[in-house]
Design a protein around this motif. Structure first.
Motif, PDB file in Angstrom:
ATOM      1  N   GLU A 131      77.785 -33.380  70.455  1.00  0.00           N
ATOM      2  CA  GLU A 131      79.196 -33.498  70.805  1.00  0.00           C
ATOM      3  C   GLU A 131      79.437 -34.180  72.139  1.00  0.00           C
ATOM      4  O   GLU A 131      80.526 -34.702  72.400  1.00  0.00           O
ATOM      5  CB  GLU A 131      79.895 -32.133  70.788  1.00  0.00           C
ATOM      6  CG  GLU A 131      79.266 -31.065  71.633  1.00  0.00           C
ATOM      7  CD  GLU A 131      78.407 -30.114  70.826  1.00  0.00           C
ATOM      8  OE1 GLU A 131      78.657 -28.898  70.889  1.00  0.00           O
ATOM      9  OE2 GLU A 131      77.481 -30.579  70.140  1.00  0.00           O
ATOM     10  N   THR A 132      78.401 -34.212  73.009  1.00  0.00           N
ATOM     11  CA  THR A 132      78.603 -34.877  74.294  1.00  0.00           C
ATOM     12  C   THR A 132      78.734 -36.391  74.150  1.00  0.00           C
ATOM     13  O   THR A 132      79.132 -37.069  75.100  1.00  0.00           O
ATOM     14  CB  THR A 132      77.460 -34.555  75.275  1.00  0.00           C
ATOM     15  OG1 THR A 132      76.215 -35.023  74.743  1.00  0.00           O
ATOM     16  CG2 THR A 132      77.376 -33.072  75.541  1.00  0.00           C
ATOM     17  N   ARG A 133      78.433 -36.919  72.974  1.00  0.00           N
ATOM     18  CA  ARG A 133      78.688 -38.353  72.759  1.00  0.00           C
ATOM     19  C   ARG A 133      80.181 -38.666  72.880  1.00  0.00           C
ATOM     20  O   ARG A 133      80.551 -39.827  73.110  1.00  0.00           O
ATOM     21  CB  ARG A 133      78.173 -38.789  71.380  1.00  0.00           C
ATOM     22  CG  ARG A 133      76.645 -38.869  71.280  1.00  0.00           C
ATOM     23  CD  ARG A 133      76.223 -39.429  69.941  1.00  0.00           C
ATOM     24  NE  ARG A 133      74.770 -39.547  69.796  1.00  0.00           N
ATOM     25  CZ  ARG A 133      74.045 -40.596  70.190  1.00  0.00           C
ATOM     26  NH1 ARG A 133      74.657 -41.638  70.738  1.00  0.00           N
ATOM     27  NH2 ARG A 133      72.745 -40.612  70.007  1.00  0.00           N
ATOM     28  N   GLY A 134      81.017 -37.661  72.754  1.00  0.00           N
ATOM     29  CA  GLY A 134      82.452 -37.861  72.889  1.00  0.00           C
ATOM     30  C   GLY A 134      83.023 -37.377  74.207  1.00  0.00           C
ATOM     31  O   GLY A 134      84.233 -37.422  74.419  1.00  0.00           O
ATOM     32  N   PHE A 135      82.160 -36.913  75.125  1.00  0.00           N
ATOM     33  CA  PHE A 135      82.634 -36.368  76.394  1.00  0.00           C
ATOM     34  C   PHE A 135      82.968 -37.485  77.388  1.00  0.00           C
ATOM     35  O   PHE A 135      82.381 -38.561  77.378  1.00  0.00           O
ATOM     36  CB  PHE A 135      81.579 -35.458  77.019  1.00  0.00           C
ATOM     37  CG  PHE A 135      81.469 -34.087  76.404  1.00  0.00           C
ATOM     38  CD1 PHE A 135      82.090 -33.775  75.199  1.00  0.00           C
ATOM     39  CD2 PHE A 135      80.723 -33.095  77.029  1.00  0.00           C
ATOM     40  CE1 PHE A 135      81.969 -32.511  74.636  1.00  0.00           C
ATOM     41  CE2 PHE A 135      80.601 -31.839  76.477  1.00  0.00           C
ATOM     42  CZ  PHE A 135      81.228 -31.541  75.279  1.00  0.00           C
TER      43      PHE A 135
END
Length: 396
Positions: free
Chosen positions: A44-48
């Motif tokens: 999910e950190t790919r979208g942070f």
């Protein structure tokens, strides 16, 4: 990538920060790290934030360099079978699911070690594999609050404060690295694998070594002291006359030279202040005098004079200033990698090097799923037809 861990294969089932930091360190020390991500979404950190011009995440870049990315749907039994095949060829598995999750998926230590007895599995969770809070989710600042770290941070006249960096995540990531290396070292001596339990809460409590010493020795529950040290005077940040800040941390041998530089001859001659215990007892008087004297100097010149007198002192810098410091530049603290989407991008090097060479070069963070085919073919032993079948079914 070469390095002391070359030849070690790590299957990374983790996400977000603490455990991914650990596997990044392992990758930049030479291990082959295969990051398993969700098809279509990934970690999910790919979208942070912060986001880069072409949409990639600098947050993801900070903790996933040097890895290979494989997309596998763990909710599908065919995907779990792929992970079992990969684990059978791995030396290490790192995961940060809630306790029991992998067991329910048939990917727990008992399942994976049956096919790979030498496997080292490190489970990094918020509260560990046992205890009444084992199934409780947690986040960095929550651990800072629960552990007492937040209560110890900030000005004593102000509210509790979080630390300036995600200390719970970062320190826990380092302990995951320690767990991996301990597991590999143990395997080299007795040939067996291990399941190692790293709890972020345990790690935060371990940081209280000195605070706990005061509690155990004196029955004293430590409180916030700002930049001051509870057991040493002087050790604090001071504001100079130009509005800038410096930090001084001195012991008995530094007291005389400090007073000389600051023109505090009366304090230097006071027998009650010659030793640290006396200065702690008279903290208010000493600190008032130091603050007044330091306020008559410009910071940078004072730092030079204190360093010349061998008094430990340093400017309180911003992050930009610290990374641009000539010593940091000479040490090569900031490197760079070339990403296939975002191009050249700076990165902080993994801070471990052999004395005969440079620190490890920053690896390149993987594009989502970029290595799926080659890893499943070469490590899991799947045929091109099997891979295409899994892709058509949405499993990879």
């Amino acid at each position: 990538m070469t390095g002391p861990l070359a030849g070690v294969t790590v299957l990374d089932l983790s996400r977000v920060l603490a455990a991914p930091l650990a596997t990044q360190i392992l990758a930049e020390l030479g291990a082959t790290v295969i990051k398993v991500e969700r098809p279509g979404a990934g970690d999910e950190t790919r979208g942070f934030e912060p986001r880069l011009p072409h949409g990639e995440s600098a947050y993801f870049f900070a903790f996933n360099r040097g890895k290979q990315s494989v997309t596998v749907d763990l909710k599908d039994p065919r995907g779990r079978d792929v992970v079992r095949k990969l684990a059978a060829r791995a030396d290490v598995v790192v995961e940060n699911f809630l306790p029991g999750t992998l067991d329910r998926l048939g990917l727990g230590y008992a399942d994976l070690s049956a096919a790979n007895p030498g496997l080292v599995l490190v489970s990094a969770t918020g509260f560990g594999q046992t205890g009444p809070d084992a199934h409780r989710k947690g986040y960095d600042t929550v651990f800072q609050a629960l552990s007492g770290v937040m209560a110890m941070t900030g000005d004593p006249a102000g509210p509790p404060a979080k630390t300036g960096v995600p200390v719970a995540d970062l320190t826990s990531g380092l302990w995951v690295v320690i767990a991996v290396l301990a597991g590999l070292a143990g395997r080299s001596s007795d040939g067996r694998g291990r399941h190692l339990d790293v709890a972020m809460m345990d790690v935060q409590l371990s940081l209280h070594a000195l605070n706990a010493a005061r509690l155990f020795a004196l029955g004293e529950d430590p409180v916030r002291t700002g930049t001051e040290h509870p057991g040493r005077v002087p050790s604090a940040a001071f504001q100079a006359g130009d509005g800038e800040w410096l930090h001084i941390s001195g012991s008995d041998q530094h007291w005389g030279p400090l007073c000389t530089v600051l023109g505090l001859s009366a304090l230097a001659a006071d027998p009650s202040l010659q030793h640290n215990a006396g200065r702690v007892e008279h903290r208010a008087r000493v600190m008032k005098a130091l603050r007044g004297a330091i306020a008559r100097h410009d910071r940078d010149q004072l730092v030079k004079e204190l360093q010349a007198a061998e008094v430990p002192a340093g400017a309180v810098r911003s992050v930009r200033e610290a990374l641009a410091d000539p010593h940091a530049v000479a040490r090569g603290v900031v490197g760079e990698f070339t990403h296939p989407v975002e191009g050249s991008f700076p990165a902080l090097r993994t801070p471990l090097r052999e004395t005969s060479g440079d620190a490890p070069a920053p690896g390149t963070p993987p594009v989502l799923g970029a290595d799926t085919d080659v890893v499943l073919r070469d490590l899991a032993g799947l045929s091109d037809g099997e891979i295409e079948g899994l892709r058509a079914a949405g499993v990879i």
